[in-house]
Every structure is written in C-alpha cells, then in structure tokens.
Write an enzyme that holds these catalytic residues in place. Sequence first.
Site, mmCIF file in Angstrom:
data_model
loop_
_atom_site.group_PDB
_atom_site.id
_atom_site.type_symbol
_atom_site.label_atom_id
_atom_site.label_comp_id
_atom_site.label_asym_id
_atom_site.label_seq_id
_atom_site.Cartn_x
_atom_site.Cartn_y
_atom_site.Cartn_z
ATOM 1 N N LYS A 213 0.920 -1.064 0.106
ATOM 2 C CA LYS A 213 -0.073 -0.184 0.145
ATOM 3 C C LYS A 213 0.888 1.226 -0.003
ATOM 4 O O LYS A 213 0.659 2.200 -0.929
ATOM 5 C CB LYS A 213 -1.004 0.104 1.254
ATOM 6 C CG LYS A 213 -1.893 1.097 1.209
ATOM 7 C CD LYS A 213 -2.911 1.132 2.405
ATOM 8 C CE LYS A 213 -3.553 2.460 2.609
ATOM 9 N NZ LYS A 213 -4.761 2.345 3.594
ATOM 10 N N GLU A 219 10.401 -4.504 4.480
ATOM 11 C CA GLU A 219 10.549 -5.875 4.329
ATOM 12 C C GLU A 219 10.381 -6.153 2.819
ATOM 13 O O GLU A 219 10.929 -6.797 1.955
ATOM 14 C CB GLU A 219 9.803 -6.795 5.055
ATOM 15 C CG GLU A 219 9.871 -6.853 6.558
ATOM 16 C CD GLU A 219 9.261 -5.850 7.489
ATOM 17 O OE1 GLU A 219 8.919 -4.708 6.970
ATOM 18 O OE2 GLU A 219 8.690 -6.115 8.423
ATOM 19 N N GLY A 273 -4.961 -1.719 4.914
ATOM 20 C CA GLY A 273 -4.198 -2.933 4.416
ATOM 21 C C GLY A 273 -4.769 -3.994 4.726
ATOM 22 O O GLY A 273 -4.644 -5.162 3.889
ATOM 23 N N ARG A 274 -5.211 -4.295 5.921
ATOM 24 C CA ARG A 274 -5.665 -5.728 6.489
ATOM 25 C C ARG A 274 -7.184 -5.938 5.981
ATOM 26 O O ARG A 274 -7.530 -7.252 5.776
ATOM 27 C CB ARG A 274 -5.678 -5.878 7.990
ATOM 28 C CG ARG A 274 -6.363 -4.763 8.524
ATOM 29 C CD ARG A 274 -5.877 -4.789 9.877
ATOM 30 N NE ARG A 274 -6.480 -3.665 10.750
ATOM 31 C CZ ARG A 274 -5.961 -2.531 10.864
ATOM 32 N NH1 ARG A 274 -4.994 -2.185 10.477
ATOM 33 N NH2 ARG A 274 -6.440 -1.593 11.665
ATOM 34 N N GLU A 360 -5.098 -6.636 14.521
ATOM 35 C CA GLU A 360 -4.386 -5.151 14.443
ATOM 36 C C GLU A 360 -5.517 -4.246 14.520
ATOM 37 O O GLU A 360 -5.458 -2.917 14.876
ATOM 38 C CB GLU A 360 -3.735 -5.220 12.972
ATOM 39 C CG GLU A 360 -2.827 -4.155 12.712
ATOM 40 C CD GLU A 360 -1.979 -4.377 11.427
ATOM 41 O OE1 GLU A 360 -0.877 -4.627 11.587
ATOM 42 O OE2 GLU A 360 -2.581 -4.030 10.294
ATOM 43 N N HIS A 391 -5.365 -32.687 17.779
ATOM 44 C CA HIS A 391 -4.314 -33.509 18.195
ATOM 45 C C HIS A 391 -3.110 -32.537 18.704
ATOM 46 O O HIS A 391 -2.125 -32.871 18.660
ATOM 47 C CB HIS A 391 -3.665 -34.236 17.038
ATOM 48 C CG HIS A 391 -4.917 -35.393 16.847
ATOM 49 N ND1 HIS A 391 -4.842 -36.795 17.413
ATOM 50 C CD2 HIS A 391 -5.863 -35.254 15.810
ATOM 51 C CE1 HIS A 391 -6.159 -37.394 16.974
ATOM 52 N NE2 HIS A 391 -6.553 -36.635 15.812
ATOM 53 N N LYS A 516 9.255 -0.628 14.382
ATOM 54 C CA LYS A 516 9.699 -0.310 12.992
ATOM 55 C C LYS A 516 11.095 0.854 13.316
ATOM 56 O O LYS A 516 12.121 0.642 12.880
ATOM 57 C CB LYS A 516 8.723 0.276 12.007
ATOM 58 C CG LYS A 516 7.822 -0.532 11.572
ATOM 59 C CD LYS A 516 6.995 -0.162 10.480
ATOM 60 C CE LYS A 516 5.642 -0.873 10.282
ATOM 61 N NZ LYS A 516 4.833 -0.213 9.428
HETATM 62 O O1 F6P Z 1 2.633 -4.190 9.851
HETATM 63 C C1 F6P Z 1 1.760 -2.837 9.489
HETATM 64 C C2 F6P Z 1 1.419 -2.901 8.460
HETATM 65 O O2 F6P Z 1 1.277 -1.385 7.990
HETATM 66 C C3 F6P Z 1 0.178 -3.356 8.009
HETATM 67 O O3 F6P Z 1 -1.033 -2.723 8.477
HETATM 68 C C4 F6P Z 1 -0.018 -3.457 6.545
HETATM 69 O O4 F6P Z 1 -0.760 -4.596 6.194
HETATM 70 C C5 F6P Z 1 1.460 -3.899 6.294
HETATM 71 O O5 F6P Z 1 2.164 -3.222 7.391
HETATM 72 C C6 F6P Z 1 2.051 -3.946 4.975
HETATM 73 O O6 F6P Z 1 1.879 -2.683 4.618
HETATM 74 P P1 F6P Z 1 2.178 -2.125 3.219
HETATM 75 O O7 F6P Z 1 1.165 -2.790 2.255
HETATM 76 O O8 F6P Z 1 2.167 -0.623 3.006
HETATM 77 O O9 F6P Z 1 3.490 -2.457 2.672
#
Ligand code: F6P
Length: 553
Positions: A213, A219, A273-274, A360, A391, A516
Amino acid sequence: MPITASPAWTALQQHADRLRGLHLRDLIQDAARCKAMTATVKDEDGPIHLDYSRQFATPETTGLLIDLARSADLAGSLEAMARGERLNRTENRSVLHHALRLPADEALTVDGVDIVAQVHDVLKNIKRFSDALRKGKRLGATGEPLTDVVAIGIGGSYLGPEFVAESLRTDPACAKAAAGRRLRFLANVDPIDVTRALDGLDPARTLVVVVSKTFTTAETMLNARTVRAWLVKALGKAAVAQHMVAVSTNLEAVEAFGIDPANAFGFWDWVGGRYSVCSAVGVLPLALHFGFAPVQRFLAGAHAIDRHFFTVPVEKNLPVLLGLYGVWNSSFLGHPARALLPYCQALHKLAPHIQQVDMESNGKRVDLDGAELGFAAGEIDFGEPGTNGQHSFYQLLHQGRVVPADFIGFRRSQQPLQLKGESVANHDELMANFFAQPDALAVGKTAAECRAEGVPEALVPHKVFPGNRPSNVLLLERLDPYSCGQLLALYEHRTAVQGFIWGIDSFDQWGVELGKVLAKQVRGQIAATRNDGDRIKGFNPSTSALLKRYLET
Ligand code: F6P
C-alpha cells in the site's frame, strides 16, 4: 460517554453474574432456546447457518447485547461506514473496503468522487492484463509465457491473498483454471523465504507482483530489490519492465523503484491494508493464477455479506451476532482469547489472516478520543483446521483454559471421496468430529459419568471434562470462491462490530510503529559496526550485550 458507563453495560455485567451458576449441559437441552439462538443467511448462492446456542448465554443475553449495540449506536456506525464517512479518525480516512465489492451498477459517491467507477476501472485493467498474460498474449522478455507469479508483500498485502489462494487451490474448477501455473508468496524479509518462494522457478517464465500500500515497507522493498536482482541476473536490466508489476496507493514510489506506471494497479487510502484483499492487492495475483471469473465470484460472495450486514436487523445479522457475542465473551465473561477452527484443510490460512484483521484492528488501549479504556479490548485470535487442532491444542480447550471457539464446516467437500468398504465418506468422518467437538466442550463429562464407566478412582479427576465452554457453529454449503468471499466479509465485519461497540478506532495500527523505528536504529548500528568497525552505542545494556554477541567476528 464511554460505553462502560451506559446502563446497558451495567445490565450485562449484572446478567453475567446471574448466569454464573448455569451450565451449558443443561442450557443445551432447552429446544426453544436452541431454536432462538440460530440465524441463517438466506442466500441461494450460498446459505450460511449460525448456531450460537453453545454460547454461555440465554436469549435474554442476546436482547441485552442488542441494547448495548443500541447504546453504542451501532446502527449509526454501520450507516456511516456504508456512506464512506471518515471513521478512521486518527488517520482521517473513510473505511470503504466494502466498496471494493460493489457491483458496477451500484453508486457510491464519496467527497464528490464516484468510487464504484474507480474500483471497476481498476478491475477492468486487471481483467485485461490477466487475460492477456494467461492467454500468452503478454509474454516475458525471452518470448516465453509467464506461467508463474511471485507476489511480494507482507501483512495485509499478503495474508488475505494467501488465504484466498489456499482456499481455492483445491476447488476443482479453480484447480483446472490454474493448471500449469504457480503462485508463490514472498512475505518475510528472512532470506530463507526468498529461497523458498523462488525455488524451482525460471525467471524467464515468472512475473513478480510487488504489493505494498505504502511502497515503503522495509521488508517488502528489500525483497523486491532481491527478486529484481534475481531477474536482472538471469534476463538483464531491460527485462524488469516485462517481469515486474506493482499494486500500491503510492504510484510515485512505484515509478521511482523502476516499475513502469502502466504496469501499476492502484487502490485508495480508504482501503486499510488488512482489509485490502478485495482490491488489486488480492484481485491481481488471484486473477493471474485462477483467471478473472472466480475472483469475481469471490467479490460477489463478500458483497452478499456486506448487503446482509448493512440491511438485515441486528437479531438476524450474522456479523453483528458474532461481534456481539465476541464482546460478551471478552468483556463480560472475561475470556481473553478465541479460536477459529475450520473443519476444512483449504482454510488453513484463514486463522493467520483473521489474526491480522482482528488483532491489528481491535488490539487498542484508548477510545476514539484518546481516553484510556477501562477494559481490555481485542482478543488473542488463533486457530488451526480440524481435525489437526484436535491433536494439538484442544487438550487446553477441553481441560485447561476456557477459550471460546468458532467451528466452521461445510455440507459438501471440495474433494468428495468414499472408499469401498468404509461406512462413511472421508468428509463425513471429518464432520463427525466437527459436530462432536462443540458438544464435548459445552457438555463435558462429570466425575459420576467417569465412575459409571468404571474409571479407576485415581484417574477420575484426570478424566473429568468440566464443559461449559462456549462456541459458535457455522455451517456453509461448500467452499468455493463465493463462500470464501462470504467468510472473509463475515469476519471483517465481526471485527468492525466489536470495535464500534468498544468505541475504538479499529482501522488504524499505531502499535506497529515503535518496533519499526527501533529496527531502523539497530540496522544503522549493524551497518556502522560491520562496515566501519564502529562501537555499539545508544542501546540499553541488555541490547548492547546481545548486539555485541551477534556482531562479534
Ligand atoms: O505492519 C503494519 C502494516 O502497516 C500493516 O497494517 C500492513 O498490512 C502491512 O504493514 C504492509 O503494509 P504495506 O502494504 O504498505 O507494505
């Protein structure tokens, strides 16, 4: 006024006290109560039946929870959400993921913009792009067809799409549509995940979709650079344009990364995002893999639940009932966790996705005005498909702590199978467990029953099941793209209901920021020490010692 100060909250506290002596073993025998504590989504394409008679509750509880919903003006929040009001107050954003699944002929204008038209423009682009790629009209740099997709993203840019991809993988029609194609997800910044995601893939046949987003997530950007290097090494720099596309709200950053803006699929800040799996975040990789038609069915299923959510009265409204009983278990009965137990292996990624959606969203400590809550909001969500979970952690559910659970089952399997000579089909065997477990939790087994079975006295306490453990049973027809969309929307809206009742902002996520920032400081230290031999400084003694140990040569 905080919701805890409302007469409805007090009434529920008193009601919970009055129920204390009751046992589900007895409550479940009351046929009228059982009948009253059910609700069904009547949908020809996919009915859903909810039985919540194993909640530690009576029909009176439902009435009091509905009073609470009234006190919290849940109906007002739902209307505001449907209209696109800026319910995400701390980020000043609308909450419109439901608009991602509105049919093209429905209108929703927010701040003067026809957002349904915007959504369908992107959907049309995705259809065009995915059709061309799947039909071999859009080829890789060496002229080979692009049969494989690596979707790079984390959190909401990964969990939802993977949940849906796994749900559909064994649906026969979807499997047929995806024959000869591979869809991989790369989320973790751990280089091991890169190896796993790229294992056996040929860069010449691979399309990389960078999903973020913000297009700034550390990452995802490192993984994107890593996979870009893999492509460049095999195919040369010029190939990037044909092998890398992006999904983002930050189209400038996409271009700066070197992806052709013509190959970028947008979405909007009103999609959290979620909650973004129904945007290009999920639609693009899923359409590339399964084709556009199943994805449309998935969106239609989610939309059907949106319509139900926004129109059906609370007492028959499934997401509302799930949310109200979530509040009951958490805030009035004091259960901090809950389990999501699909009796369907294809739903093995449902719990990881709902963990993010719910934890979240509702893992918050203050209300919308910033005042500290007088109670713990949010639940600890976890889960595993049955029967595997039986199990594993069910021991704790039966004889350890009380963990309210949702059992999700299907009348028909994606993969029907019956062996000659077996008394039941394999799916029936699975479902025998599905129907047994909620009763084992609710009814339990007394010491007298153990003794009557001849259990030696010393073992009796070990073999007693206290019961009185609440659960919901959700029965659907069959897992397919449509019902997968229904399930998604059901659980998304459950979370919203609880957040609206608790008076929190379920659509921000400030709690992920501090880690972060600290990681940035550590990254700087690692670079300074490794590259320039700098001393470790600026950390507490514990972290300094750990970093020293890590960086020692
Ligand atoms: O970990 C926090 C967060 O902002 C989430 O809410 C989001 O889904 C994820 O990181 C990934 O963010 P992006 O889509 O901006 O890479």
